[in-house]
Design a protein around this motif. Structure first.
Motif, PDB file in Angstrom:
ATOM      1  N   MET A   1       0.825  -1.018  -0.091  1.00 41.24           N
ATOM      2  CA  MET A   1       0.024  -0.035   0.258  1.00 41.24           C
ATOM      3  C   MET A   1       0.852   1.349  -0.029  1.00 41.24           C
ATOM      4  SD  MET A   1      -3.078   1.180   2.446  1.00 41.24           S
ATOM      5  CE  MET A   1      -3.794  -0.460   2.729  1.00 41.24           C
ATOM      6  N   SER A   2       0.527   2.244  -0.811  1.00 44.90           N
ATOM      7  CA  SER A   2       1.333   3.198  -0.826  1.00 44.90           C
ATOM      8  C   SER A   2       1.151   4.500   0.302  1.00 44.90           C
ATOM      9  CB  SER A   2       0.862   4.181  -2.177  1.00 44.90           C
ATOM     10  OG  SER A   2      -0.260   4.702  -1.981  1.00 44.90           O
ATOM     11  N   TRP A   3       2.133   5.251   0.517  1.00 43.95           N
ATOM     12  CA  TRP A   3       1.990   6.444   1.676  1.00 43.95           C
ATOM     13  C   TRP A   3       0.545   7.138   1.398  1.00 43.95           C
ATOM     14  CZ3 TRP A   3       4.281   5.475   5.797  1.00 43.95           C
ATOM     15  CH2 TRP A   3       5.362   4.970   6.039  1.00 43.95           C
ATOM     16  N   ALA A   4       0.196   7.208   0.424  1.00 45.70           N
ATOM     17  CA  ALA A   4      -0.869   8.315  -0.078  1.00 45.70           C
ATOM     18  C   ALA A   4      -2.277   7.765   0.329  1.00 45.70           C
ATOM     19  CB  ALA A   4      -1.139   8.760  -1.571  1.00 45.70           C
ATOM     20  N   LEU A   5      -2.211   6.188   0.207  1.00 50.37           N
ATOM     21  CA  LEU A   5      -3.383   5.401   0.574  1.00 50.37           C
ATOM     22  C   LEU A   5      -3.389   5.376   2.239  1.00 50.37           C
ATOM     23  CD1 LEU A   5      -4.050   2.845  -2.024  1.00 50.37           C
ATOM     24  CD2 LEU A   5      -5.334   4.938  -1.511  1.00 50.37           C
ATOM     25  N   ILE A   6      -2.241   5.115   2.874  1.00 57.10           N
ATOM     26  CA  ILE A   6      -2.048   5.056   4.252  1.00 57.10           C
ATOM     27  C   ILE A   6      -2.503   6.331   4.850  1.00 57.10           C
ATOM     28  CG2 ILE A   6      -0.619   4.840   6.141  1.00 57.10           C
ATOM     29  CD1 ILE A   6       1.238   2.690   4.448  1.00 57.10           C
ATOM     30  N   SER A   7      -1.994   7.477   4.261  1.00 56.56           N
ATOM     31  CA  SER A   7      -2.590   8.576   4.803  1.00 56.56           C
ATOM     32  C   SER A   7      -3.889   9.082   4.557  1.00 56.56           C
ATOM     33  CB  SER A   7      -1.821   9.865   3.901  1.00 56.56           C
ATOM     34  OG  SER A   7      -0.225   9.707   4.445  1.00 56.56           O
ATOM     35  N   GLY A   8      -4.364   8.486   3.642  1.00 59.85           N
ATOM     36  CA  GLY A   8      -5.978   8.672   3.572  1.00 59.85           C
ATOM     37  C   GLY A   8      -6.803   7.704   4.483  1.00 59.85           C
ATOM     38  N   ALA A   9      -6.088   6.860   4.869  1.00 59.78           N
ATOM     39  CA  ALA A   9      -6.793   5.944   5.781  1.00 59.78           C
ATOM     40  C   ALA A   9      -7.085   6.638   7.363  1.00 59.78           C
ATOM     41  CB  ALA A   9      -6.196   4.422   5.977  1.00 59.78           C
ATOM     42  N   LEU A  10      -5.535   6.981   7.418  1.00 61.24           N
ATOM     43  CA  LEU A  10      -5.552   7.712   8.734  1.00 61.24           C
ATOM     44  C   LEU A  10      -6.327   8.884   8.826  1.00 61.24           C
ATOM     45  CD1 LEU A  10      -1.417   7.277   9.308  1.00 61.24           C
ATOM     46  CD2 LEU A  10      -3.472   6.217  10.487  1.00 61.24           C
ATOM     47  N   TRP A  11      -6.430   9.608   7.739  1.00 65.18           N
ATOM     48  CA  TRP A  11      -7.317  10.671   7.821  1.00 65.18           C
ATOM     49  C   TRP A  11      -8.955  10.511   7.960  1.00 65.18           C
ATOM     50  CZ3 TRP A  11     -11.689  12.238   5.044  1.00 65.18           C
ATOM     51  CH2 TRP A  11     -12.046  13.681   5.015  1.00 65.18           C
TER      52      TRP A  11
END
Length: 84
Positions: A1-11
């Motif tokens: 999983m990319s950092w963008a998707l990880i950040s989106g999930a955390l958001w």
């Protein structure tokens, strides 16, 4: 999983957590999340394509529909409902 998707999930988790706070404590973190969302959606779109970005945008609009409706009505000069 990319950092963008990880950040989106955390958001998304942070948004759900802020929604559980009492209304008077939601304003500051809510505005921060509201401002961060377009940047995050663009980052996800650049990493994974526009279809994923549109899905993220729809999720964002679903979660923040009331604040966005309020700001839209204020921008148009229409009356806004009183706060509780």
């Amino acid at each position: 999983m990319s950092w963008a998707l990880i950040s989106g999930a955390l958001w998304a988790l942070a948004s759900a957590g802020v929604a559980m706070l009492p209304m008077r404590r939601q304003y500051v973190p809510g505005v921060i999340l509201l401002v961060a969302a377009p940047v995050l959606i663009l980052w996800i779109g650049a990493s994974h394509g526009w279809t994923i970005a549109v899905l993220c945008l729809l999720g964002f609009l679903s979660m923040f529909r009331n604040p966005l409706r309020y700001f839209w009505r204020r921008a148009l000069g229409k009356a806004t409902p009183p706060h509780d």
